[in-house]
Design an enzyme around this catalytic site. Structure first.
Site, mmCIF file in Angstrom:
data_model
loop_
_atom_site.group_PDB
_atom_site.id
_atom_site.type_symbol
_atom_site.label_atom_id
_atom_site.label_comp_id
_atom_site.label_asym_id
_atom_site.label_seq_id
_atom_site.Cartn_x
_atom_site.Cartn_y
_atom_site.Cartn_z
ATOM 1 N N HIS A 64 -31.547 35.139 -34.185
ATOM 2 C CA HIS A 64 -31.614 34.073 -33.188
ATOM 3 C C HIS A 64 -32.186 32.774 -33.759
ATOM 4 O O HIS A 64 -33.022 32.811 -34.656
ATOM 5 C CB HIS A 64 -32.504 34.491 -32.014
ATOM 6 C CG HIS A 64 -32.052 35.735 -31.336
ATOM 7 N ND1 HIS A 64 -32.934 36.598 -30.744
ATOM 8 C CD2 HIS A 64 -30.821 36.268 -31.151
ATOM 9 C CE1 HIS A 64 -32.260 37.608 -30.210
ATOM 10 N NE2 HIS A 64 -30.987 37.443 -30.447
ATOM 11 N N LYS A 73 -41.750 29.831 -36.015
ATOM 12 C CA LYS A 73 -42.321 31.030 -35.394
ATOM 13 C C LYS A 73 -43.355 31.649 -36.323
ATOM 14 O O LYS A 73 -43.124 31.772 -37.534
ATOM 15 C CB LYS A 73 -41.233 32.065 -35.104
ATOM 16 C CG LYS A 73 -40.196 31.594 -34.108
ATOM 17 C CD LYS A 73 -39.101 32.625 -33.928
ATOM 18 C CE LYS A 73 -38.048 32.118 -32.941
ATOM 19 N NZ LYS A 73 -36.934 33.057 -32.823
ATOM 20 N N TYR A 133 -45.004 36.662 -30.971
ATOM 21 C CA TYR A 133 -44.718 35.471 -31.760
ATOM 22 C C TYR A 133 -45.076 34.199 -31.024
ATOM 23 O O TYR A 133 -44.886 34.067 -29.835
ATOM 24 C CB TYR A 133 -43.299 35.447 -32.305
ATOM 25 C CG TYR A 133 -42.159 35.668 -31.351
ATOM 26 C CD1 TYR A 133 -41.321 34.619 -31.007
ATOM 27 C CD2 TYR A 133 -41.884 36.923 -30.852
ATOM 28 C CE1 TYR A 133 -40.238 34.823 -30.176
ATOM 29 C CE2 TYR A 133 -40.807 37.142 -30.021
ATOM 30 C CZ TYR A 133 -39.988 36.083 -29.683
ATOM 31 O OH TYR A 133 -38.918 36.289 -28.853
ATOM 32 N N ASP A 171 -26.029 39.762 -29.008
ATOM 33 C CA ASP A 171 -26.204 39.948 -30.451
ATOM 34 C C ASP A 171 -25.002 40.653 -31.064
ATOM 35 O O ASP A 171 -24.567 40.323 -32.165
ATOM 36 C CB ASP A 171 -27.490 40.717 -30.738
ATOM 37 C CG ASP A 171 -28.733 39.920 -30.375
ATOM 38 O OD1 ASP A 171 -28.637 38.678 -30.254
ATOM 39 O OD2 ASP A 171 -29.795 40.536 -30.209
#
Length: 184
Positions: A64, A73, A133, A171
């Site tokens: 992603h 991140k 995250y 996905d």
């Protein structure tokens, strides 16, 4: 320094290992401190959102990224373990299309810094894996993009063994790198 910082095969993607203090009672470590993070990495950034996911064994999330409002991140695992992957999606980069992977677990306490301009994904290697995250920008559904996890042009070495990855529909239907919208 409270962190040991090690570059991966993609030098902008960093493994951070915080210093833990332990005794017979258990252990303690500071998982994030903006001043220490900047001193250890040379990156002074503001995180604006924290995310927490739980995954069953074999869940594969990613790859992603956000094409607008790209996110940096800082990721870590607080229960279980994952194989965590970053892919360079900056067309102007000499490492465009290359990836780096590292195992993150509750036991090793490693964190991974994935800068803006990279796709991110992970494979849960344990039942009940919990993944945290911090992000440098907010999530915008309309700007979210994906690259298919098993694109042969990327050649990511996912440690699947006997696992069949459990994927979200988005996905599984993601485009290959050659058809994906990438960064300049």
């Amino acid at each position: 320094m409270p962190y040991t910082v090690t570059p991966t095969a993609l030098p902008e993607v960093l493994v951070l290992e915080p210093k833990a203090y332990g005794d017979a009672r258990g252990w303690f470590f500071e998982s994030y401190n903006r001043r220490d993070f900047a001193a250890a990495t040379g990156i002074d950034t503001e995180f604006v959102q924290d995310n927490h996911s739980r995954s069953a064994l074999g869940v594969l999330r990613g790859l992603h990224y956000q094409i607008r409002h790209p996110q940096g991140k800082l990721v870590r695992v607080v229960a279980g373990r994952v194989w965590d992957v970053a892919v360079d999606l900056r067309r102007g980069s000499p490492r465009f299309g290359q990836w780096a992977g590292v195992e993150l677990s509750a036991d090793n306490r490693r964190q991974l810094w994935i800068p803006p301009g990279f796709a991110h994904g992970f494979l849960s290697l344990a039942e009940g894996t919990e993944f945290l995250y911090k992000t440098t920008d907010y999530w915008f559904a309309e700007h979210e993009r994906s690259v298919v996890w098993n694109d042969p042009s990327l050649g990511i070495d996912w440690p699947l063994g006997e696992l069949q990855p459990a994927l979200a529909a988005k996905d599984a239907a993601a485009p290959a790198l050659g058809q994906a919208e990438c960064f300049p």
